[in-house]
Enzyme design. Structure first.
Site, short mmCIF file in Angstrom:
data_model
loop_
_atom_site.label_atom_id
_atom_site.label_comp_id
_atom_site.label_asym_id
_atom_site.label_seq_id
_atom_site.Cartn_x
_atom_site.Cartn_y
_atom_site.Cartn_z
N GLY A 54 25.02 -11.96 7.47
CA GLY A 54 25.79 -10.88 6.87
C GLY A 54 26.78 -11.47 5.90
O GLY A 54 27.05 -12.67 5.94
N CYS A 81 22.99 -17.43 11.26
CA CYS A 81 24.07 -17.54 10.28
C CYS A 81 25.31 -16.76 10.74
O CYS A 81 25.95 -17.16 11.70
CB CYS A 81 23.56 -17.10 8.90
SG CYS A 81 24.67 -17.64 7.59
N TYR A 82 25.63 -15.62 10.14
CA TYR A 82 26.77 -14.84 10.62
C TYR A 82 26.58 -14.49 12.10
O TYR A 82 27.54 -14.48 12.88
CB TYR A 82 26.93 -13.56 9.79
CG TYR A 82 28.05 -12.66 10.27
CD1 TYR A 82 29.37 -12.88 9.88
CD2 TYR A 82 27.79 -11.61 11.15
CE1 TYR A 82 30.39 -12.07 10.34
CE2 TYR A 82 28.82 -10.79 11.61
CZ TYR A 82 30.11 -11.03 11.21
OH TYR A 82 31.12 -10.23 11.66
N HIS A 169 18.74 -20.21 7.80
CA HIS A 169 17.95 -18.98 7.81
C HIS A 169 16.47 -19.28 8.07
O HIS A 169 15.76 -19.69 7.16
CB HIS A 169 18.08 -18.25 6.46
CG HIS A 169 19.42 -17.64 6.28
ND1 HIS A 169 19.71 -16.36 6.70
CD2 HIS A 169 20.57 -18.14 5.78
CE1 HIS A 169 20.98 -16.09 6.44
NE2 HIS A 169 21.53 -17.15 5.89
N GLU A 171 14.18 -17.16 8.53
CA GLU A 171 13.33 -16.08 8.04
C GLU A 171 12.87 -16.26 6.59
O GLU A 171 11.91 -15.63 6.16
CB GLU A 171 14.03 -14.72 8.20
CG GLU A 171 15.25 -14.47 7.30
CD GLU A 171 16.56 -15.08 7.81
OE1 GLU A 171 16.50 -16.00 8.65
OE2 GLU A 171 17.63 -14.66 7.33
N VAL A 226 -0.43 4.63 -2.33
CA VAL A 226 -0.77 3.93 -1.08
C VAL A 226 -0.28 4.71 0.15
O VAL A 226 -1.06 4.95 1.09
CB VAL A 226 -0.14 2.51 -1.07
CG1 VAL A 226 -0.50 1.78 0.21
CG2 VAL A 226 -0.56 1.71 -2.28
N ASP A 227 0.98 5.10 0.14
CA ASP A 227 1.55 5.67 1.37
C ASP A 227 0.89 7.00 1.77
O ASP A 227 0.51 7.18 2.93
CB ASP A 227 3.07 5.88 1.22
CG ASP A 227 3.78 4.57 0.92
OD1 ASP A 227 3.18 3.50 1.16
OD2 ASP A 227 4.92 4.60 0.43
N SER A 228 0.75 7.91 0.81
CA SER A 228 0.16 9.19 1.21
C SER A 228 -1.33 9.01 1.55
O SER A 228 -1.85 9.69 2.44
CB SER A 228 0.36 10.26 0.13
OG SER A 228 -0.38 9.98 -1.03
N SER A 229 -2.00 8.07 0.89
CA SER A 229 -3.42 7.85 1.19
C SER A 229 -3.60 7.31 2.61
O SER A 229 -4.48 7.75 3.36
CB SER A 229 -4.04 6.85 0.21
OG SER A 229 -3.94 7.32 -1.10
N LYS A 369 5.88 -1.95 4.00
CA LYS A 369 4.83 -1.71 3.00
C LYS A 369 3.58 -2.57 3.24
O LYS A 369 2.46 -2.07 3.20
CB LYS A 369 5.39 -1.99 1.61
CG LYS A 369 4.51 -1.51 0.49
CD LYS A 369 4.69 -0.03 0.31
CE LYS A 369 3.82 0.50 -0.79
NZ LYS A 369 4.10 1.91 -1.05
#
Ligand code: XMP
Length: 513
Positions: A54, A81-82, A169, A171, A226-229, A369
């Protein structure tokens, strides 16, 4: 109950990345605001808790603090980290402010064996990004697992407890073995089985959709994106012909888009698809309008009306399905100086009215996504659909400057198809955020054979980006630009000039309107 890891968000730009890395280990993760009470966290029955980084300092006046009781839940904790600094501060250690600023690569030298670093070498490249650092550990309680040249307390563990902290980090990709560290935390320390896969997600989602919907009908606005499909494919798998998709052709679609959507969903998937050809209706409303915001408003309002009319024809419709994804629903954490708080989707697709009488069905609202794309593949959608570049709700209207006319929209459609085709042939389509043509209502002089022409201009907008919030133009090879340009001027009647947009965002936007 689904095994999961909770990521407590302290306003880091990397919180979502942490959650995604956990899911890459096939463990479901959920992001919660840092202020979530320990009792609420315990009620989720997580296998582990990760405290994100953060922007704040633990000594700042309004520093975000978690409920200290989370350290007594008996659930493993990993502070990053934080998150590490807060852990140490909460448990009685000291943090030095400011002076210890460290940004970039460092080498972590392991000093003590630990399941957190199982399978990893004794020296690791890690990525640092911090201003404060731990200067004194809580009395008698912590072991140093590893140090770097500048940071003695780089990796630590509370003595005899499953409470860990990392100053770097894990990630980010700049910590090349970071994913293995997170995997060790999830699988070895939190003892997750790691069985969260897309096919298990499909099974669970199908059960949940069936239970929620019962025998009711569901309406979904299909855009071809993409999302609605993917939402359509998933819901269709669950409830088949109780799903009614509405696809509105607003006259602002790409070339052959309407046909493609009808073929795929109507024929291949055999879904109930209401196709509304509203091209004339939209273009009539938009006639003569040049002001970008006005265009957007007209399109948004008209869409709601057309959609409403189509939805009214479907009887017993109780639910409205939407392809909302996880980043749209994560509560942004108001932390001072937190850039993530501002990075909120400023464009929400579709623009359906809030007061619609339907109950909402949002089966993708736990997925990122990339996961939505993976789910699409799992459900049998073609690569061409799951890897589609973003396309704005108002469609070609924001890529056609000035007043919209069918003839000039067709010019844009033809030019755009060439851009996409060439970018695909060059193998770049999936590597680029967006690549499209823009119509400029400007005529300039050209020469073709012996004849002088006075025709329109097409701009190419080809950008790299990770989230659409900032972007940079792509330095395409000259040969590719030349090919696109000569194909457009040769194949698209009415165009005699092609220009390349070499502006980043900011100061420009990606779309031209
Ligand atoms: P701008 O032009 O603001 O676009 O740099 C950033 C990203 O958002 C997309 N975009 C939209 N998406 N409805 C959408 O669903 C919209 O009205 C809209 N306007 C822009 C744009 O394509 C880019 O990816």
């Amino acid at each position: 109950m689904q095994e999961k890891i909770i990521v407590l968000d302290f306003g880091s730009q990397y919180s979502q990345l942490i959650a995604r890395r956990v899911r890459e280990c096939h463990v479901y993760s959920q992001i919660l605001p840092y202020s979530t009470p320990a009792s609420a966290i315990a009620a989720e029955r997580p296998r582990g808790i990760i405290l994100s980084g953060g922007p704040a300092s633990v000594y700042a006046e309004r520093a975000p603090k978690c409920d200290p009781a989370i350290f007594d839940l008996g659930i493993p904790v990993l502070g990053i980290c934080y998150g590490l600094q807060l852990t140490i501060h909460t448990l009685g250690g000291e943090i030095t402010r400011g002076k210890a600023r460290e940004y970039g690569k460092a080498t972590l030298k392991l000093r003590k064996t630990s399941p957190l670093f199982s399978g990893l070498p004794e020296e690791l490249e890690v990525w640092m990004s911090h201003g404060d650092k731990v200067s004194k550990m809580p009395e008698g309680g912590f072991d140093i697992l590893g140090s770097s040249d500048n940071t003695e307390y780089c990796a630590v563990q509370m003595h005899g407890r499953e409470i860990y902290g990392l100053q770097f980090h894990p990630e980010v990709v700049h910590t090349p073995r970071g994913k293995e560290i997170l995997a060790n935390f999830c699988l070895k320390i939190c003892r997750c089985a790691g069985n969260w896969t897309m096919s298990s997600f499909v099974d669970t989602a199908v059960r949940e959709i069936r239970a929620k919907v019962g025998r009711a009908n569901v309406i979904l606005g299909l855009s071809g994106g993409v999302d609605s499909s993917v939402a359509a494919a998933l819901i269709h798998k669950a409830i088949g012909r109780q799903l009614h998709c509405i696809f509105v052709n607003n006259g602002l679609l790409r070339k052959n888009e309407a046909q493609r959507v009808r073929d795929l969903f109507g024929r291949t998937f055999n879904m109930k698809l209401v196709y509304v050809d509203a091209e004339e209706r939209f273009l009539a409303k938009l006639a003569g309008v040049t002001e970008p915001e006005k265009k957007r408003k007209i399109i948004g309002n008209e869409f709601v009306r057309v959609f409403d009319d189509a939805a009214a024809q479907i009887t017993d419709a109780e639910f409205l399905a939407q392809g909302t994804t996880y980043p749209d629903v994560i509560e942004s954490v108001p932390v001072d100086g937190n850039p993530a708080a501002m990075i909120k989707s400023h464009h929400n697709v579709g623009g359906l009215p809030k007061e619609m009488k339907f109950k909402l069905l949002e089966p993708l609202n736990r997925l990122f996504k990339d996961e939505v794309r993976e789910l699409g593949r799992e459900l049998g959608l073609p690569e061409d659909v799951v890897m589609r570049q973003p396309f704005p709700g108002p469609g070609l209207a924001v890529r056609h400057l000035g007043a919209l006319k069918k003839e000039t929209l067709d010019i844009l459609r033809n030019a755009d198809e060439i851009v996409v085709d060439e970018i695909k042939k060059a193998g770049l389509y999936h590597k680029i955020w967006q690549s499209f043509a823009v119509f400029l209502p400007l005529c300039s002089v050209g020469v073709m054979g012996d004849e002088r022409s006075y025709d329109y201009c097409i701009a190419l907008r080809i950008v790299e980006s990770t989230d659409g919030m900032t972007a940079d133009w792509v330095d395409l090879p000259k040969s590719l630009l030349s090919r696109i340009s000569s194909r457009i001027t040769n194949e698209v009647a009415g165009v005699n000039r092609v220009v390349y947009d070499v502006t980043s965002k900011p100061p420009a936007t990606i779309e031209w309107e």
